[in-house]
Design an enzyme around this catalytic site. Structure first.
Site, mmCIF file in Angstrom:
data_model
loop_
_atom_site.group_PDB
_atom_site.id
_atom_site.type_symbol
_atom_site.label_atom_id
_atom_site.label_comp_id
_atom_site.label_asym_id
_atom_site.label_seq_id
_atom_site.Cartn_x
_atom_site.Cartn_y
_atom_site.Cartn_z
ATOM 1 N N ILE A 21 0.834 -1.212 0.000
ATOM 2 C CA ILE A 21 0.000 0.000 0.000
ATOM 3 C C ILE A 21 0.865 1.256 0.000
ATOM 4 O O ILE A 21 0.559 2.239 -0.678
ATOM 5 C CB ILE A 21 -0.961 -0.021 1.213
ATOM 6 C CG1 ILE A 21 -2.006 -1.132 1.056
ATOM 7 C CG2 ILE A 21 -1.662 1.330 1.383
ATOM 8 C CD1 ILE A 21 -2.847 -1.381 2.303
ATOM 9 N N ASP A 69 14.455 2.720 10.515
ATOM 10 C CA ASP A 69 13.509 1.885 11.254
ATOM 11 C C ASP A 69 12.631 2.826 12.071
ATOM 12 O O ASP A 69 13.142 3.647 12.841
ATOM 13 C CB ASP A 69 14.273 0.918 12.165
ATOM 14 C CG ASP A 69 13.363 -0.119 12.809
ATOM 15 O OD1 ASP A 69 12.299 0.276 13.332
ATOM 16 O OD2 ASP A 69 13.706 -1.308 12.804
ATOM 17 N N TYR A 161 -0.969 -8.012 16.897
ATOM 18 C CA TYR A 161 -1.348 -7.180 15.751
ATOM 19 C C TYR A 161 -2.616 -6.402 16.065
ATOM 20 O O TYR A 161 -2.702 -5.192 15.820
ATOM 21 C CB TYR A 161 -1.544 -8.065 14.517
ATOM 22 C CG TYR A 161 -1.772 -7.294 13.238
ATOM 23 C CD1 TYR A 161 -0.715 -6.744 12.527
ATOM 24 C CD2 TYR A 161 -3.065 -7.106 12.738
ATOM 25 C CE1 TYR A 161 -0.913 -6.038 11.354
ATOM 26 C CE2 TYR A 161 -3.284 -6.406 11.559
ATOM 27 C CZ TYR A 161 -2.200 -5.871 10.873
ATOM 28 O OH TYR A 161 -2.414 -5.157 9.716
#
Length: 282
Positions: A21, A69, A161
């Site tokens: 995405i 990161d 998650y």
């Protein structure tokens, strides 16, 4: 009518932009004449994305790649300075970095640490590092955070998650409230809630896109359309899930609290048949 932040010669930063995405969004931003910085920690994918986007832009200097990161706040601050020095003020920030290695409640600590530091920590870090300068320049600007339906209906199977994406939802709602209450502020926030999308994150061991999945490009085109309409919650359908199905699932999840039902009652043996009846009914 485009969103005023997404305009030619403006600058977009896509964190987690080397694939999926994020890369699809970076492509659309380049096509609309924006300068684009792609931030990712995966060097090979980042180099490929930079090459493809530079070719698409047709000129040097409109696309910048930065290896970072998102859990590294100091590194992200250096990246923000580099973007400001090379591309100028940022008008669009897309906090899209995410991983999904899998998790269980009493499973590996490393999975919990990684998922929370990137999926949630990265969104918080990106917003806090880039946001103040976006508010200060006074032009229309936009912060898009990538959430998930799993952060709203929280299905069993991957609690780390779900927790990270529930956090992204809550953080982005609080961010928009903060922004709309600041005098003379022209920055807005939006929560992207993708459906089933065919990306590195969902591919697993499959080689062909499942019929039910959208492409990243379809997802980004829907996002741009809804941003232009002024939406905050960009709730994406896909080829197997309609808007109506999403609404029913979301309402059922909220009603677990309001009706004092068992948590995750959709998957609780005595409630699961009632949910099925509710989903199939009017």
């Amino acid at each position: 009518m485009h969103h005023p932040a997404i305009a030619p010669l403006h600058t977009a930063v896509v964190i987690g932009g080397a694939s999926g995405i994020g890369l699809a969004a970076a492509r659309r931003f380049v096509e609309r004449g924006l300068k684009v910085a792609v931030v990712d920690r995966r060097m090979d994918e980042l180099a490929q994305a930079h090459e493809m986007l530079t070719e698409l832009a047709g000129e040097e200097g409109r696309v910048v790649a930065a290896a970072c990161d998102v859990s590294d706040r100091a590194g992200l601050a250096k990246t923000a300075q580099h973007v400001a020095d090379t591309l100028g003020p940022v008008h669009v920030l897309m906090n899209n970095a995410g991983i999904q290695p899998g998790s269980s409640i009493f499973g590996e600590q490393s999975e919990w640490d990684a998922v929370l530091s990137i999926n949630l920590g990265g969104v918080i870090n990106g917003t806090r590092v880039f946001g103040p300068a976006m508010m200060a320049h006074g032009q229309p600007a936009l912060i898009i955070n990538t959430g998930s339906k799993q952060g709203i209906t929280t299905p069993p199977g991957d609690p780390a998650y779900n927790v990270s994406k529930a956090g992204v939802k809550v953080f982005t709602e609080a961010l928009q409230h903060e922004l709309r209450n600041r005098p003379d502020n022209r920055v807005e926030a939006a929560l992207l809630i993708p459906g089933f999308v065919w990306t590195d994150l969902t591919r697993r061991d499959r080689t062909e896109k499942p019929a039910g999945a959208w492409t990243p490009e379809e997802t980004v085109d829907f996002m741009l359309e809804r941003l232009e309409a002024g939406d905050f919650y960009i709730l994406c359908p896909d080829n197997e899930t309609t808007r109506e199905m999403d609404e029913k699932r979301i309402r059922w999840a909220a009603d677990d609290v309001a009706s004092n039902r068992p948590p995750l009652s959709r998957w609780e043996p005595s409630w699961a048949p009632r949910f099925k009846t509710y989903l199939e009914g009017e």
